[in-house]
Write a protein that holds these residues in place. Structure first.
Motif, PDB file in Angstrom:
ATOM      1  N   GLN A 701       0.566  -1.528  -0.381  1.00  0.00           N
ATOM      2  CA  GLN A 701       0.206   0.263  -0.085  1.00  0.00           C
ATOM      3  C   GLN A 701       0.281   1.438   0.171  1.00  0.00           C
ATOM      4  O   GLN A 701       2.214   1.623   0.045  1.00  0.00           O
ATOM      5  CB  GLN A 701      -1.140   0.247   0.992  1.00  0.00           C
ATOM      6  CG  GLN A 701      -1.672  -1.367   1.728  1.00  0.00           C
ATOM      7  CD  GLN A 701      -2.996  -1.588  -0.026  1.00  0.00           C
ATOM      8  OE1 GLN A 701      -3.717  -0.291  -0.087  1.00  0.00           O
ATOM      9  NE2 GLN A 701      -2.972  -2.577  -0.363  1.00  0.00           N
ATOM     10  N   ARG A 702       0.152   2.446  -0.050  1.00  0.00           N
ATOM     11  CA  ARG A 702       1.167   3.512  -0.362  1.00  0.00           C
ATOM     12  C   ARG A 702       1.763   4.318   0.605  1.00  0.00           C
ATOM     13  O   ARG A 702       2.822   4.300   1.075  1.00  0.00           O
ATOM     14  CB  ARG A 702       0.091   4.777  -0.600  1.00  0.00           C
ATOM     15  CG  ARG A 702      -0.233   4.846  -2.256  1.00  0.00           C
ATOM     16  CD  ARG A 702      -1.128   5.762  -2.825  1.00  0.00           C
ATOM     17  NE  ARG A 702      -1.279   6.913  -2.149  1.00  0.00           N
ATOM     18  CZ  ARG A 702       0.082   7.760  -3.619  1.00  0.00           C
ATOM     19  NH1 ARG A 702      -0.031   7.149  -4.360  1.00  0.00           N
ATOM     20  NH2 ARG A 702       0.311   9.028  -3.413  1.00  0.00           N
ATOM     21  N   HIS A 703       0.645   3.389   1.501  1.00  0.00           N
ATOM     22  CA  HIS A 703       1.252   3.966   3.245  1.00  0.00           C
ATOM     23  C   HIS A 703       2.370   3.140   3.649  1.00  0.00           C
ATOM     24  O   HIS A 703       3.588   3.752   4.502  1.00  0.00           O
ATOM     25  CB  HIS A 703       0.577   3.857   4.834  1.00  0.00           C
ATOM     26  CG  HIS A 703      -0.236   2.450   5.000  1.00  0.00           C
ATOM     27  ND1 HIS A 703      -1.142   2.186   3.652  1.00  0.00           N
ATOM     28  CD2 HIS A 703       0.292   1.855   6.228  1.00  0.00           C
ATOM     29  CE1 HIS A 703      -1.263   1.082   4.201  1.00  0.00           C
ATOM     30  NE2 HIS A 703      -0.551   0.670   5.499  1.00  0.00           N
ATOM     31  N   ASN A 704       2.627   1.733   3.334  1.00  0.00           N
ATOM     32  CA  ASN A 704       3.618   0.682   3.053  1.00  0.00           C
ATOM     33  C   ASN A 704       5.269   1.485   2.563  1.00  0.00           C
ATOM     34  O   ASN A 704       6.042   1.209   3.055  1.00  0.00           O
ATOM     35  CB  ASN A 704       3.517  -0.040   2.906  1.00  0.00           C
ATOM     36  CG  ASN A 704       2.402  -1.283   3.656  1.00  0.00           C
ATOM     37  OD1 ASN A 704       1.768  -1.893   2.603  1.00  0.00           O
ATOM     38  ND2 ASN A 704       2.466  -1.220   4.730  1.00  0.00           N
ATOM     39  N   LEU A 706       5.139   5.062   1.598  1.00  0.00           N
ATOM     40  CA  LEU A 706       5.821   5.930   2.433  1.00  0.00           C
ATOM     41  C   LEU A 706       6.774   5.959   3.660  1.00  0.00           C
ATOM     42  O   LEU A 706       7.882   6.314   4.341  1.00  0.00           O
ATOM     43  CB  LEU A 706       4.600   6.909   2.706  1.00  0.00           C
ATOM     44  CG  LEU A 706       5.137   8.564   3.645  1.00  0.00           C
ATOM     45  CD1 LEU A 706       5.081   9.122   2.567  1.00  0.00           C
ATOM     46  CD2 LEU A 706       3.453   8.726   3.945  1.00  0.00           C
ATOM     47  N   GLY A 707       5.613   5.052   3.969  1.00  0.00           N
ATOM     48  CA  GLY A 707       7.070   4.268   5.632  1.00  0.00           C
ATOM     49  C   GLY A 707       8.598   4.100   5.978  1.00  0.00           C
ATOM     50  O   GLY A 707       8.808   4.480   6.809  1.00  0.00           O
ATOM     51  N   THR A 709      10.095   5.016   3.403  1.00  0.00           N
ATOM     52  CA  THR A 709      10.826   5.547   2.791  1.00  0.00           C
ATOM     53  C   THR A 709      11.182   6.336   3.573  1.00  0.00           C
ATOM     54  O   THR A 709      12.788   7.484   4.141  1.00  0.00           O
ATOM     55  CB  THR A 709      10.060   6.287   1.526  1.00  0.00           C
ATOM     56  OG1 THR A 709       9.811   5.940   0.482  1.00  0.00           O
ATOM     57  CG2 THR A 709      11.388   7.996   0.799  1.00  0.00           C
TER      58      THR A 709
END
Length: 755
Positions: A701-704, A706-707, A709
């Protein structure tokens, strides 16, 4: 030379990168050249006199603290001149005088010095002559040396000026070009009266330590001969140039260090930008495979860096000149020689050195990294991944360094600003709002005694209090934060356990009846002065709380007696006022003694500072007050007209200047660090684009993403924060002398800045 056009074409092909790099460098180089031009003028440039290294400042100080200085006692000068180390010593003051008879009355400020002052400096007048020894005596014919500026502006540059007379303080003085240092007999016989300071010139070959030793010997001899006044007086000798700037040296060096850190951050940013060279690794690999040497590749990349440095240096000089002018304009006026800051060869050399260093700081490592790639590996792999991990480690290290340096600057700026806020929050002991201050200095020839000066100010007080909008008026020798007069006191009980007058120094002030009311200074015990406290009546005084507690810790000071050392009459203490900061907000409040201005025999100084409390804006009544002065005496100029709030603000101007500049530089550093962090993270994301795409394809997922990075970015940031906190803790000790009621290791400041 063919490498220059090649580098120029490469930079022109990427105008965005070139512009950002040049502006970043110009910012770092510009502020450094501006601050260095100020440092050069204030701290480094020698005084403009022959053999300036032999010029020294000569001073008296109390106890073992050379910074606790008073003026030189004129009565001691004859003894000080009995030495074997100086060609001469000259007492030096900076008086003001009223220039009349040549247009509008004007208060001009100059130098009052001994007859040998010009000889000690090693200069001679451009026209005419200096003083003769017999002109440096009380009652001698009046002579004066005028400045070139005064000669041009008020006297039209008349070359026949020598021998003419001008009217200074009501007296006709022939123009020879300074005012002799003539002390009246009562001052020359009282070793407790201290005025101004002195300069001296060392004899050739005499070291400073020898001069200090001999003057200390003279001081010991005087202490034995005159224990009441000289027992606790020590003598100091210091290089004149260094002594002039002793109060601003630390602040100047801190600012130079701060802009040096800004330059390092700018270099780190450009180094990060130049890591884009890794993107040219395929091109470099092909050239290496075709036989190009490694040093040739390095030279080309360094030429590119040097071209950026030259462009940044050129723009930095323009920015530096503008910044220097801005600094001179907003800086406090009491910084010595600041107005001489200029774009000298020394400044140009310093700027050139900075440009040269930046080439190696931000150019060598990326160039060396790129030139060291293996051609076969680079040609087999994708261009974007070649060398990516090595470059990323390099850029992460730079990011951590930028964060650390920015944090150090922010901690320093925050500490200074917190200190400044503490200073401005000090209870001054008086109310500064709606009070107008002005100086009316009456000349001795027209007003030769205290009675005539008192009559002038009493009439002025009555006239001003009748003006619309005026609530009260008062006068004194010098108002708060505008100078003062110090001496020693005694009581009938004697010094007690002290064998001399050690620790019995006080600030003395003659004040009018409504002075305390005008400045909002409360009477805590006893009474204020009344019309009955006049010449011929029993002498009275009012002391401050500090002196009352010191003399009578278990009782009431009212009703006891005190007097200035050497005075004839005892004064009965009529009242006690609060703790009034007369000198500065940061100095401990000294013992203070106030005399009624009407009892003129109690004080040797001239009342001159006039205070007016108004119902509205104080500056609105300036012209009306000036007309009242001229109605009494048309030749009296009114000077130093400012509100008391402006006086208080000016007293902290240097602290405000230091704190604001350091915070400004810290803000620039923070902005550069933010740009650097963005550059590193965006580069890392670009390098991992295929990996990110694969993760998304596999269901991440996108939040994965982002986290992941942000987690990798936090490593260098946290490392930078840790290093920055450690560096700030070590460097903040250099700010100790600049702080007020704030510890260099203040935990709240460190935590706030880190957050």
């Amino acid at each position: 030379m063919h490498q220059l056009p090649y580098a120029a074409r490469l930079l022109a092909r990427t105008p965005g990168f070139t512009m950002v790099a040049v502006i970043t460098l110009a910012l770092g180089i510009g502020v450094n050249s501006a601050i260095f031009s100020v440092i050069d003028a204030v701290l480094l440039r020698p005084l403009p006199y022959p053999h300036p290294e032999r010029l020294v400042s000569f001073f008296e100080h109390q106890g073992n603290d050379p910074d606790d200085r008073g003026g030189i006692a004129p009565a001691n000068m004859a003894d000080y001149n009995q030495n074997h180390v100086f060609t001469g010593i000259a007492h030096v003051g900076t008086p003001g005088m009223n220039l009349t008879g040549a247009g509008t009355p004007e208060r001009i400020f100059g130098i009052q010095a001994g007859y040998n002052f010009l000889n000690i400096l090693g200069v001679q007048p451009a026209m005419g002559r200096g003083f003769r020894p017999e002109e440096d005596r009380y009652g001698a014919p009046h002579v004066v040396v005028i400045s070139h500026e005064l000669w041009q502006q008020r006297l039209g540059g008349d070359r026949g000026v020598i021998g003419r007379t001008i009217t200074l303080d009501g007296g006709r003085q022939p123009m020879l070009f300074l005012v002799p240092d003539c002390w009246p007999p009562n001052i020359l016989h009282n070793r407790g009266e201290h005025y101004d300071h002195a300069i001296a010139r060392l004899k050739p070959g005499v070291p400073l330590a020898q001069a200090q030793s001999e003057m200390q010997t003279i001081g010991v001899r005087l202490a034995k001969a005159y224990p009441q006044t000289n027992r606790n007086t020590a003598l100091g000798v210091a290089p004149l140039g260094a002594d002039m700037v002793r109060r601003v040296r630390t602040a100047m060096l801190v600012l130079l260090g701060a802009v040096g850190l800004v330059l390092l951050i700018a270099c780190a940013n450009v180094a990060n930008l130049l890591a884009r060279s890794a993107g040219r690794s395929r091109e470099v690999a092909i050239r290496l495979a075709m036989g190009a040497g490694r040093w040739r590749i390095v030279r080309e990349l360094l030429v590119e860096s040097a071209m950026l440095a030259v462009l940044g240096c050129a723009l930095g000089l323009v920015l530096g000149a503008w910044t220097r002018d801005l600094l001179v304009a907003i800086a406090p006026k009491n910084i010595p020689r600041l107005d001489t800051a200029a774009l000298s060869w020394r400044v140009l050399g310093f700027t050139g050195m900075l440009a040269t260093l930046t080439v190696f700081l931000f150019g060598m490592i990326p160039a060396w990294q790129v030139s060291g790639i293996r051609p076969n590996m680079a040609l087999k792999s994708a261009e974007r991944s070649t060398g990516g991990s090595a470059v990323l480690r390099w850029r992460s290290a730079l990011m951590a360094a930028e964060v650390a340096l920015a944090l150090m600057l922010l901690v320093g700026g925050a500490l200074l600003w917190k200190s400044f806020v503490r200073v401005t929050g000090v209870d001054l002991g008086f109310e500064a709002d709606r009070v107008l201050m002005m100086l009316v200095n009456l000349p001795d020839l027209r007003y030769p005694d205290g009675a005539r000066r008192l009559a002038f100010f009493q009439e002025l007080e009555q006239r001003v209090e009748r003006l619309p909008g005026v609530q009260s008026a008062g006068f004194t020798f010098r108002g708060p934060m505008r100078g003062g007069w110090g001496s020693v006191y005694e009581t009938p009980e004697g010094p007690g356990s002290e064998p001399d007058f050690r620790g019995r120094e006080a600030d003395f002030e003659p004040v009018s009846l409504r002075y305390f009311e005008t400045l909002g200074i409360p009477i805590l015990k006893g009474r204020a002065f009344t019309p009955a406290d006049k010449e011929g009546a029993p002498p009275v005084a009012i002391v401050n709380q500090v002196l009352a507690r010191k003399l009578f810790p278990n009782g009431d000071a009212v009703g006891h007696r005190i007097r200035r050392s050497g005075a004839r009459d005892w004064e009965t203490i009529a009242g006690v006022v609060g703790e009034v900061h007369l000198q500065s907000q940061t100095e401990k409040v000294h013992p203070q003694v106030f005399f009624p201005a009407a009892q003129t025999s109690l004080y040797p100084v001239h009342v001159a500072d006039f205070a007016i409390r108004t119902a509205g804006a104080p500056l609105a009544i300036v012209r009306d007050v000036q007309r009242q002065v001229w109605a009494i005496d048309k030749d009296q100029p009114v000077t130093r007209v400012e509100t008391l709030e402006e006086v208080v603000s000016a007293s902290v101007a240097q602290r405000r200047f230091q704190a604001a500049l350091l915070l400004l530089f810290a803000s620039v550093a923070l902005a550069l660090a933010v740009v650097g962090v963005y550059g590193v993270i965006s580069y890392a994301v670009a390098q991992r684009t295929p990996e990110i795409g694969l993760r998304l394809a596999l269901g991440a997922q996108r939040h994965n993403i982002l986290g992941l990075t942000m987690a990798r970015a936090l490593g260098p940031i946290l490392a930078g924060l840790a290093a920055g906190l450690a560096g700030a803790l070590a460097a903040s000790r250099l700010l100790t002398s600049l702080l007020f009621e704030v510890k260099p290791s203040d935990p709240a400041t460190f935590a706030l800045v880190a957050a």
